[in-house]
Design an enzyme around this catalytic site. Sequence first.
Site: not given
Ligand code: NAD
Length: 241
Positions: A130, A134
Site C-alpha cells: 500500500h 497507510k
Molecule cells: P485517510 O487518512 O485519508 O482518511 C481518514 C479520515 O478520517 C481523515 O480525513 C481523518 O481526519 C478522519 N478522521 C480521523 N478521526 C476522525 C474523527 N474522530 N471523526 C471523523 N473523522 C475522523 O484514510 P483513507 O485512506 O481514506 O482510509 C480510511 C480507512 O478506510 C482506513 O482504515 C483504511 O484502511 C480503510 N479502507 C478501507 C477500504 C475498504 O474497502 N474497506 C478501502 C480503502 C481504505
Amino acid sequence: MKICINGYRGRMGQTIAETAIEAGHEITGKIDIGDDLTAALEQSDVVIDFSFHTVTRSVFETAAKLGKPIVCGTTGHTQEEKTALLEIAKAVPTVWAGNFSIGVNLLCYLTEKAAAILPISYNAEITEMHHRLKKDAPSGTALMLAESVLGPRGLNYDDIQHGREGVPGERGEREVGMHSLRGGDVVGDHTILFADIGERIELTHKASSRAIFSRGAVRAAEWTIGKEPGIYSIRDVLGLA
Ligand code: NAD
C-alpha cells in the site's frame, strides 16, 4: 438517499462522496475531526464510516442510538475493539468489510476454495503493498485473505506469522505468512501464494482506483435500507454469500 460520511476529508471519504453524488444521492453529513456526527446523522438515512479504528466505536454508538444503518470500511481494529463493535452493530443493519471491491471478494472466495483443495503442504504466504501514508498493517484485506485460509484448514489467528527475522528456524506447516510492503501511491496490491515442492500457485489482485471500494460502499448503503438489524458482509450485498 441521504448519506452521512464519517472521515469525509480522507482519501476514501472524498471518493465515496463523488460516487454517491454520481449515483444520485445527497451527502447530508460531511463529518471529519471535530464535527457533530449526531446532528448530521439525524438528517441522514445511513452513515458510511471510513476513518480510523479508534473512532468507529463512537460512530457505531451514535448510529445505534438513532437507529440508522451503518456501512463500515475502516480497518486496523484490535481484537478487543472488534468484539465491542460487533455487540453494538447488531442493533441496526450493518455492513462491515475490510474490502468493498468485487474483485477482492472474489479473490477471497477463490482462496477459500484453493485452501480447501490443496493439502496443507502447500505453504500459504500473503503479501500486500500500500501507499506510504497507510497507518495500519497488515491491511484489512490481507486479514480477510488470511481468514480465507485459516477457516478451511482448521487454523487460528495464532498461526499467522507476521514477518520473519533473525533465525526463525524452518517454516512450520501450519504457518500462514503475512508480509506488508509500504511505499509510493499504491492503492492496494494483494497476493496469496501456495508453495509446495516443485510448484507454486499465486492469486493476485491489484487495485488502481479507490472507486472500486466506493462503488461497493455506496451499493452496500443502498442495500441496508429496509434490512433487518444484524451484521452483514459485503458478500451478502454482492450475492456471493
Ligand atoms: P485517510 O487518512 O485519508 O482518511 C481518514 C479520515 O478520517 C481523515 O480525513 C481523518 O481526519 C478522519 N478522521 C480521523 N478521526 C476522525 C474523527 N474522530 N471523526 C471523523 N473523522 C475522523 O484514510 P483513507 O485512506 O481514506 O482510509 C480510511 C480507512 O478506510 C482506513 O482504515 C483504511 O484502511 C480503510 N479502507 C478501507 C477500504 C475498504 O474497502 N474497506 C478501502 C480503502 C481504505
